[in-house]
Design a protein around this motif. Structure first.
Motif, PDB file in Angstrom:
ATOM      1  N   VAL A 217       0.826  -1.199   0.000  1.00  0.00           N
ATOM      2  CA  VAL A 217       0.000   0.000   0.000  1.00  0.00           C
ATOM      3  C   VAL A 217       0.869   1.261   0.000  1.00  0.00           C
ATOM      4  CG1 VAL A 217      -1.753   1.268   1.248  1.00  0.00           C
ATOM      5  CG2 VAL A 217      -1.858  -1.190   1.133  1.00  0.00           C
ATOM      6  N   SER A 218       1.912   1.274   0.812  1.00  0.00           N
ATOM      7  CA  SER A 218       2.790   2.446   0.820  1.00  0.00           C
ATOM      8  C   SER A 218       3.429   2.634  -0.548  1.00  0.00           C
ATOM      9  CB  SER A 218       3.915   2.285   1.850  1.00  0.00           C
ATOM     10  OG  SER A 218       3.399   1.958   3.090  1.00  0.00           O
ATOM     11  N   ALA A 219       3.840   1.524  -1.144  1.00  0.00           N
ATOM     12  CA  ALA A 219       4.451   1.621  -2.468  1.00  0.00           C
ATOM     13  C   ALA A 219       3.437   2.161  -3.461  1.00  0.00           C
ATOM     14  CB  ALA A 219       4.929   0.245  -2.913  1.00  0.00           C
ATOM     15  N   LEU A 220       2.220   1.681  -3.356  1.00  0.00           N
ATOM     16  CA  LEU A 220       1.136   2.125  -4.233  1.00  0.00           C
ATOM     17  C   LEU A 220       0.983   3.633  -4.172  1.00  0.00           C
ATOM     18  CD1 LEU A 220      -0.987   0.377  -5.695  1.00  0.00           C
ATOM     19  CD2 LEU A 220      -2.508   0.896  -3.861  1.00  0.00           C
ATOM     20  N   ILE A 221       0.850   4.120  -2.938  1.00  0.00           N
ATOM     21  CA  ILE A 221       0.630   5.556  -2.772  1.00  0.00           C
ATOM     22  C   ILE A 221       1.829   6.332  -3.303  1.00  0.00           C
ATOM     23  CG2 ILE A 221       0.217   7.392  -1.124  1.00  0.00           C
ATOM     24  CD1 ILE A 221      -0.927   5.357   0.737  1.00  0.00           C
ATOM     25  N   GLY A 222       2.997   5.899  -2.920  1.00  0.00           N
ATOM     26  CA  GLY A 222       4.189   6.607  -3.332  1.00  0.00           C
ATOM     27  C   GLY A 222       4.343   6.610  -4.851  1.00  0.00           C
ATOM     28  N   LEU A 223       4.268   5.431  -5.448  1.00  0.00           N
ATOM     29  CA  LEU A 223       4.541   5.322  -6.878  1.00  0.00           C
ATOM     30  C   LEU A 223       3.510   6.045  -7.732  1.00  0.00           C
ATOM     31  CD1 LEU A 223       5.702   1.630  -6.898  1.00  0.00           C
ATOM     32  CD2 LEU A 223       7.075   3.576  -7.526  1.00  0.00           C
ATOM     33  N   TYR A 224       2.273   6.079  -7.291  1.00  0.00           N
ATOM     34  CA  TYR A 224       1.257   6.730  -8.116  1.00  0.00           C
ATOM     35  C   TYR A 224       1.065   8.195  -7.773  1.00  0.00           C
ATOM     36  CZ  TYR A 224      -0.437   2.501 -10.334  1.00  0.00           C
ATOM     37  OH  TYR A 224      -0.543   1.376 -11.094  1.00  0.00           O
ATOM     38  N   CYS A 225       0.975   8.474  -6.465  1.00  0.00           N
ATOM     39  CA  CYS A 225       0.535   9.809  -6.089  1.00  0.00           C
ATOM     40  C   CYS A 225       1.657  10.829  -6.078  1.00  0.00           C
ATOM     41  CB  CYS A 225      -0.120   9.743  -4.706  1.00  0.00           C
ATOM     42  SG  CYS A 225      -1.197  11.128  -4.401  1.00  0.00           S
ATOM     43  N   MET A 226       2.830  10.431  -5.611  1.00  0.00           N
ATOM     44  CA  MET A 226       3.931  11.390  -5.525  1.00  0.00           C
ATOM     45  C   MET A 226       4.243  12.067  -6.853  1.00  0.00           C
ATOM     46  SD  MET A 226       5.495  11.927  -2.619  1.00  0.00           S
ATOM     47  CE  MET A 226       3.919  12.064  -1.888  1.00  0.00           C
ATOM     48  N   PRO A 227       4.385  11.298  -7.941  1.00  0.00           N
ATOM     49  CA  PRO A 227       4.670  11.968  -9.216  1.00  0.00           C
ATOM     50  C   PRO A 227       3.573  12.978  -9.594  1.00  0.00           C
ATOM     51  CG  PRO A 227       5.121   9.640  -9.403  1.00  0.00           C
ATOM     52  CD  PRO A 227       4.459   9.827  -8.088  1.00  0.00           C
ATOM     53  N   VAL A 228       2.331  12.623  -9.295  1.00  0.00           N
ATOM     54  CA  VAL A 228       1.245  13.555  -9.614  1.00  0.00           C
ATOM     55  C   VAL A 228       1.420  14.850  -8.828  1.00  0.00           C
ATOM     56  CG1 VAL A 228      -1.232  13.938  -9.402  1.00  0.00           C
ATOM     57  CG2 VAL A 228      -0.391  11.755 -10.188  1.00  0.00           C
ATOM     58  N   LEU A 229       1.707  14.721  -7.549  1.00  0.00           N
ATOM     59  CA  LEU A 229       1.876  15.906  -6.712  1.00  0.00           C
ATOM     60  C   LEU A 229       3.066  16.741  -7.183  1.00  0.00           C
ATOM     61  CD1 LEU A 229       1.192  14.574  -3.110  1.00  0.00           C
ATOM     62  CD2 LEU A 229      -0.253  16.022  -4.504  1.00  0.00           C
ATOM     63  N   ILE A 230       4.154  16.047  -7.484  1.00  0.00           N
ATOM     64  CA  ILE A 230       5.355  16.752  -7.911  1.00  0.00           C
ATOM     65  C   ILE A 230       5.082  17.548  -9.184  1.00  0.00           C
ATOM     66  CG2 ILE A 230       7.702  16.463  -8.786  1.00  0.00           C
ATOM     67  CD1 ILE A 230       8.058  14.157  -6.877  1.00  0.00           C
ATOM     68  N   ASP A 231       4.346  16.945 -10.105  1.00  0.00           N
ATOM     69  CA  ASP A 231       4.079  17.656 -11.342  1.00  0.00           C
ATOM     70  C   ASP A 231       3.009  18.730 -11.176  1.00  0.00           C
ATOM     71  OD1 ASP A 231       4.746  14.773 -13.360  1.00  0.00           O
ATOM     72  OD2 ASP A 231       5.892  16.638 -13.244  1.00  0.00           O
ATOM     73  N   LEU A 232       2.117  18.540 -10.216  1.00  0.00           N
ATOM     74  CA  LEU A 232       1.053  19.534 -10.032  1.00  0.00           C
ATOM     75  C   LEU A 232       1.594  20.907  -9.685  1.00  0.00           C
ATOM     76  CD1 LEU A 232      -1.949  17.950  -8.103  1.00  0.00           C
ATOM     77  CD2 LEU A 232      -1.959  19.019 -10.326  1.00  0.00           C
ATOM     78  N   VAL A 233       2.658  20.948  -8.882  1.00  0.00           N
ATOM     79  CA  VAL A 233       3.137  22.270  -8.451  1.00  0.00           C
ATOM     80  C   VAL A 233       3.907  22.979  -9.550  1.00  0.00           C
ATOM     81  CG1 VAL A 233       3.291  21.637  -6.033  1.00  0.00           C
ATOM     82  CG2 VAL A 233       5.291  21.391  -7.497  1.00  0.00           C
ATOM     83  N   ALA A 234       4.218  22.271 -10.614  1.00  0.00           N
ATOM     84  CA  ALA A 234       5.089  22.881 -11.613  1.00  0.00           C
ATOM     85  C   ALA A 234       4.410  23.992 -12.384  1.00  0.00           C
ATOM     86  CB  ALA A 234       5.581  21.802 -12.564  1.00  0.00           C
ATOM     87  N   THR A 235       3.109  23.872 -12.570  1.00  0.00           N
ATOM     88  CA  THR A 235       2.412  24.906 -13.341  1.00  0.00           C
ATOM     89  C   THR A 235       1.217  25.414 -12.565  1.00  0.00           C
ATOM     90  OG1 THR A 235       0.889  23.346 -14.350  1.00  0.00           O
ATOM     91  CG2 THR A 235       2.987  23.687 -15.474  1.00  0.00           C
ATOM     92  N   SER A 236       0.607  26.446 -13.101  1.00  0.00           N
ATOM     93  CA  SER A 236      -0.555  26.976 -12.399  1.00  0.00           C
ATOM     94  C   SER A 236      -1.850  26.444 -12.982  1.00  0.00           C
ATOM     95  CB  SER A 236      -0.560  28.507 -12.490  1.00  0.00           C
ATOM     96  OG  SER A 236      -0.625  28.881 -13.853  1.00  0.00           O
ATOM     97  N   VAL A 237      -1.733  25.577 -13.983  1.00  0.00           N
ATOM     98  CA  VAL A 237      -2.942  25.036 -14.605  1.00  0.00           C
ATOM     99  C   VAL A 237      -3.703  24.213 -13.581  1.00  0.00           C
ATOM    100  CG1 VAL A 237      -3.790  23.496 -16.414  1.00  0.00           C
ATOM    101  CG2 VAL A 237      -1.792  24.950 -16.822  1.00  0.00           C
ATOM    102  N   ALA A 238      -5.014  24.383 -13.560  1.00  0.00           N
ATOM    103  CA  ALA A 238      -5.814  23.646 -12.585  1.00  0.00           C
ATOM    104  C   ALA A 238      -5.688  22.149 -12.832  1.00  0.00           C
ATOM    105  CB  ALA A 238      -7.276  24.079 -12.676  1.00  0.00           C
ATOM    106  N   HIS A 239      -5.831  21.402 -11.756  1.00  0.00           N
ATOM    107  CA  HIS A 239      -5.654  19.946 -11.839  1.00  0.00           C
ATOM    108  C   HIS A 239      -6.703  19.303 -12.736  1.00  0.00           C
ATOM    109  CE1 HIS A 239      -5.016  15.849 -10.752  1.00  0.00           C
ATOM    110  NE2 HIS A 239      -6.091  15.757 -10.019  1.00  0.00           N
ATOM    111  N   LEU A 240      -7.956  19.557 -12.426  1.00  0.00           N
ATOM    112  CA  LEU A 240      -9.029  18.975 -13.228  1.00  0.00           C
ATOM    113  C   LEU A 240     -10.044  20.059 -13.533  1.00  0.00           C
ATOM    114  CD1 LEU A 240      -9.935  15.711 -11.295  1.00  0.00           C
ATOM    115  CD2 LEU A 240      -8.443  15.909 -13.263  1.00  0.00           C
ATOM    116  N   HIS A 241     -10.750  19.909 -14.603  1.00  0.00           N
ATOM    117  CA  HIS A 241     -11.845  20.843 -14.838  1.00  0.00           C
ATOM    118  C   HIS A 241     -13.062  20.060 -15.277  1.00  0.00           C
ATOM    119  CE1 HIS A 241      -9.975  20.107 -18.713  1.00  0.00           C
ATOM    120  NE2 HIS A 241     -11.135  20.387 -19.267  1.00  0.00           N
ATOM    121  N   ALA A 242     -14.209  20.652 -15.109  1.00  0.00           N
ATOM    122  CA  ALA A 242     -15.440  19.997 -15.557  1.00  0.00           C
ATOM    123  C   ALA A 242     -15.769  20.517 -16.940  1.00  0.00           C
ATOM    124  CB  ALA A 242     -16.579  20.289 -14.595  1.00  0.00           C
TER     125      ALA A 242
END
Lengths: 319, 146, 501
Positions: free
Chosen positions: C203-228
């Motif tokens: 489970v820890s590996a799951l969270i780390g491997l999937y979520c961390m890269p998303v978080l790291i890339d999210l801060v790089a730009t100001s574009v919103a994460h998701l939109h409707a």
């Protein structure tokens, strides 16, 4: 040291001891964390869950059961003494694990590091085959094994575990050679037995109770037959001196004050005397045991000597 | 195949993979027979696959991933904060380390100007999230947070 | 039929309340990354001791199925599987969310989960004893081949080169070997770090491997994460309904795959979803965008993983062998209540079992409106929350989640380290899924191999053990099919393209 200094030292010591003493008198005052070093659903879990309501009844506090599996229990035992020793963190302890594991390799703890307060039951080894197996008695089984050396496969839970020890001991006593196939737990071991992937299985009386009519118990490693398994003869009756199994107890970090430990032992002893608890445990196939602080030192010494001798024979004392 | 595309990042990846495979093989030297089968097989396989892909890269028959935009500094910041948070969890306790990390991440993630209002709102949101999750995990789910 | 009196027994207000509460609690817990279905069930078991056995079972079953469904939220919205069984849901769920179709994905996940859950429960109701015997036919060798099959599937899914996918899978396999070996007891790849003795937690590996890269890339730009996409009110049910009608076969097949995999002890939702996804991709019409946001992908995975709930109960109740980890806990809870599982359960304790199964069916049905509501709430929140707060908030969840699995701060460290490494690996072309799946399948593959070897050796013929068993041969055929199909499909596409010119 001046008199004044020593007097204040004594005062300080008394002040420090006072809360501990007060603690023991009212222990437990809040929820106790009960850490099980294995995954859920196993014997350690079930016996803990049976203890929980009785604990609540006797003390008014709850036992919060948590699972911390890893390395066959070693991951938790290695961390035991770094936990808070106030009596509100207790951990399940298991034999032969805590003796065999440190002998075999560096697992992060030594047997003497594990401070068990009370051993409250054991699950006797049981040799089982499926109910439609051609082996109707232990004698049949031994004869078949003698004829085909090494071809008889026995499933069991874990390597160098109680099941494995039982297989090794019995092989020696009966003069046969069987192949032990370790599985990741009782569940997979049972599946292999029921699916006839193996010829038989080394398990416990609890497994026998759980699987019911699907398996036939050829022998149990007890002095006398288990009250709930009247049809299952003991190894002793059939000429093999094999008594033992996996023992389970409750341990605390070494830093826990002696009086808190005594109080905990007392509560555990009272749980062990509760007739309803005894009934449920025996119905589950467990065999009751009472080894408290008074008998602990001798028990551990005996057990250590026994397992160490076995380990040497099995060749697992490589360090 | 008309165009030759050289997947250089991929080549780097292969070198890493080959390194890992080799390390796996090296350290499996003192495993027992049964315990060594898998590590050695997989380690060898990893090295093999790495070499295979390297060949493809040299032949130019691979595709390049799209280049990354955005701020690399902020990315590094997140990585450092997360690692710090994980390792400071025990020493500083959950509330302490999380409060620090939360503020740090807030600053890293916000690309717009800080006004008094956003500062207050985000700060309040942080406090609510922190307190709420703390309560949920520690009191409801009985998880002993440090 | 006598069954209907049990349906009525399940319909009591008390049981309905438990079903409702269970589904809600389970969905919320499953949605939080790091909190798995196993944990949800484990935490809530003590509360069920004071209940009637059938009510307790209904509550636990509801929590379990809700949690398996809930895992889809984080998978779709944050590219982080909320539970291991939603790993495959990220493949198409997240791309859909990024394309503005997150709410559609959530609705589809809900509908598919309900459908799959019902199929699994119906199998449990009608066919439990015969299906249990299927479970027993799978021995160590079959599990080995099944794991190999899973691993070959990994390579066919990767966006990017199949070779890189296999390399990722191998890395995951190596990770699974860290710690004490299950068979043989060696201490491997631990060095001086005692914290690694227990191995790398999935489970820890799951969270780390999937979520961390998303978080790291999210801060790089100001574009919103998701939109409707556009102003869409409601649940997009009509659109979802259309898609469902087109995908009838996919749904049915995936649900059956999920049920069968759930019956196999030790194989859970993650493997079921993976196999179902792969089959859906394989039989999709050309032009389907699997891996880029194809609705069929979400349908397949969510139907399969919820089907494992019903399927997993089959060996649990019939044989006393847990089909999936939450089943182990439920077995323990039953034992404490004095209920012995096994072939006699259905005959001697029939009322309890059948009331429970109907209760499970009801809970699954209740999941439909509840799931849609919670899903809409989740979607609106994630879209509306500014990135500045979203990133730290999700990060906090990752820390809490990886800690809570075993109350172990070391696992938070594993999560963070693996996560940062995963971002790096993604830059050189290795995605998270093959690594995680390798980690999960590693122990199954290895123990299957070693046990098979021991048994074969005892019987005197190791080769026959591995290659001459009927079920194994069937699985090997599937493996070959899986490996050769993509090549054949590519050639077919090329000749079709050439023909058009």
């Amino acid at each position: 040291m001046t008199v004044r200094l020593s007097r204040s030292l004594v005062a300080a010591a008394l002040l420090a001891a006072a809360p501990m003493l007060a603690h023991a008198a009212d222990y437990p005052e809040k929820t106790v964390s009960y850490i099980i070093p294995f995954g859920p659903g196993g014997e350690s879990d079930i016996s803990a869950r049976l203890q929980e309501p009785v604990f609540k009844k006797l003390t008014g506090q709850s036992l919060a059961i948590q699972y911390k599996p890893g390395a066959g229990g070693a991951a938790s035992w290695a961390q035991l003494n770094s936990m808070t020793g106030d009596g509100y963190t207790v951990m399940g302890t298991n034999l032969p694990h805590i003796v065999l594991q440190p002998l075999q390799k560096d697992v992060g703890y030594q047997t003497d590091d594990i401070n068990t307060v009370y051993w409250f039951h054991y699950t006797p080894d049981a040799l089982m085959v499926t109910s439609d197996s051609p082996h109707k008695t232990l004698k049949d089984f031994v004869e078949a094994a003698k004829k085909a050396s090494g071809a008889t496969t026995m499933s069991g839970s874990g390597t160098n575990s109680a099941n494995h020890l039982a297989q090794q001991q019995f092989d020696k006593l009966a003069g046969i050679k069987t192949t032990y196939v370790p599985f990741g737990g009782t569940g997979p071991s049972n599946t292999a037995l029921l699916g006839k992937q193996v010829s038989g299985s080394w398990g416990y009386t609890t497994v026998q109770m759980q699987l019911g009519d699907q398996v036939r118990c050829l022998a149990v490693a007890m002095e006398k037959r288990h009250p709930k398994l009247p049809d299952c003869p003991t190894f002793k009756e059939q000429g093999f001196d094999l008594v033992g199994g996996a023992y389970r107890g409750v341990g605390v970090p070494k830093s826990t004050p002696a009086d808190v430990q005594a109080k905990l032992a007392e509560v555990l002893a009272r749980i062990n005397a509760d007739p309803d608890f005894i009934r449920k445990m025996e119905e589950g196939g467990f065999a009751m045991l009472d080894v408290g602080p008074a008998k602990m030192a001798k028990f551990m010494a005996d057990v250590k000597a026994r397992y160490e001798a076995l380990a040497k024979e099995m060749g697992i004392s490589k360090k | 195949m008309s165009e030759r595309i050289y997947d250089l990042p991929g080549a780097v990846g292969c070198l890493i993979a080959i390194g890992i495979g080799a390390a796996a093989l090296w350290f499996s030297a003192d495993f027992s027979d049964l315990g060594a089968v898998f590590p050695r097989t997989i380690g060898a396989l990893l090295v093999l696959l790495g070499v295979l892909y390297l060949l493809l890269v040299l032949l130019g028959r691979t595709s390049r991933p799209a280049p990354l935009g955005g701020s690399h500094l902020r990315r590094a910041g997140v990585a450092i904060v997360m690692l710090g948070w994980a390792f400071l969890l025990k020493p500083l306790g959950f509330l302490g380390s999380s409060a620090l990390a939360f503020v740090a991440l807030l600053m890293l993630a916000n690309h717009y100007r800080w006004t008094a209002r956003t500062g207050l709102v985000y700060g309040a949101a942080g406090a609510v999230l922190l307190g709420g999750f703390y309560a949920l995990f520690k009191l409801v789910l009985l998880v002993p947070l440090p | 039929m006598g069954s209907f009196e049990y349906l009525l027994a399940a319909l009591t207000p008390v049981n309905l309340l438990f079903a409702l509460a269970g589904v809600v609690a389970g969905t919320v817990i499953g949605a939080l990354p790091g909190l798995t279905a196993t944990m949800a069930v484990a935490v809530l078991v003590p509360f069920t001791f004071s209940l009637e056995p059938s009510s307790a079972l209904i509550a636990l079953g509801a929590i379990y199925t809700g949690a398996i469904y809930g895992g889809a939220y984080a998978a779709i919205l944050l590219n982080t599987p909320g539970t291991p069984s939603s790993i495959a849901t990220t493949f198409d769920g997240y791309p859909m969310a990024r394309a503005g179709r997150g709410d559609l994905a959530l609705t589809l996940a809900c509908l598919a989960s309900v459908f799959g859950g019902l199929v699994g429960a119906v199998f449990l109701l009608l066919l439990a004893p015969p299906m249990a015997t299927v479970a027993l036919k799978f021995g160590p060798v079959e599990y080995f081949w099944l794991a190999v099959f899973g691993l070959t599937l990994i390579s066919s899914l990767g966006e990017g080169s199949a070779i890189k996918g296999l390399m990722g899978g191998c890395m995951g396999l190596l990770l699974s070997m860290v710690g004490v070996a299950e068979v043989g007891g060696d201490v491997r790849y631990v060095g001086d770090a005692k914290a690694l003795l227990g191995g790398i937690d999935i489970v820890s590996a799951l969270i780390g491997l999937y979520c961390m890269p998303v978080l790291i890339d999210l801060v790089a730009t100001s574009v919103a994460h998701l939109h409707a996409a556009e102003k869409v009110a409601g649940f997009r049910l009509r659109e979802a309904g259309e898609i469902l009608r087109r995908s009838k076969f996919n749904l049915a097949r995936s649900s059956i795959i999920g049920t069968v995999v759930g019956i196999l002890p030790g194989a859970g939702g993650s493997i079921a979803a993976l196999v179902a996804y792969s089959e859906a991709k394989r039989s999709a019409p050309p032009g389907a965008q699997y891996g880029k946001g194809e609705p069929g992908g979400v349908l397949a995975t969510e139907a399969a993983n919820n089907a494992t709930v019903g399927g997993g109960f089959i060996p649990t109740l019939v044989l006393g062998i847990p089909g999936t980890p939450p089943d182990a806990i439920i077995l323990g809870a039953l034992l404490v209540q004095g209920i012995r599982t096994g072939p006699t359960l259905f005959t001697q304790q029939g009322p309890i079992v059948y009331t429970f199964i109907w209760g499970l069916i009801l809970a699954t049905l209740i999941m439909l409106p509840i799931g849609l509501l919670i899903g809409r709430f989740a979607f609106r929140s994630i879209v509306a929350i500014p990135k500045a707060v979203l990133v730290p908030g999700v990060a906090m969840l990752t820390v809490l989640g990886s800690f809570s699995v075993h109350n172990n701060p070391h696992e938070v460290q594993q999560m963070a380290v693996l996560g940062v490494a995963a971002w790096g690996l993604a830059q050189v072309g290795f995605t998270a899924s093959p690594i995680v799946l390798g980690l999960i399948l590693g122990s199954i593959a290895e123990s299957g191999y070693v046990q098979g070897h021991l048994i074969g050796g005892a019987r005197g013929n190791v080769l026959a053990e591995f290659f001459a068993r009927p079920i194994s041969i069937g699985i090997m055929a599937l493996i070959l099919l899986g490996l050769l199909w993509p090549l054949w499909a590519k050639r077919r596409a090329r000749t079709a393209g050439a023909g058009l010119e």
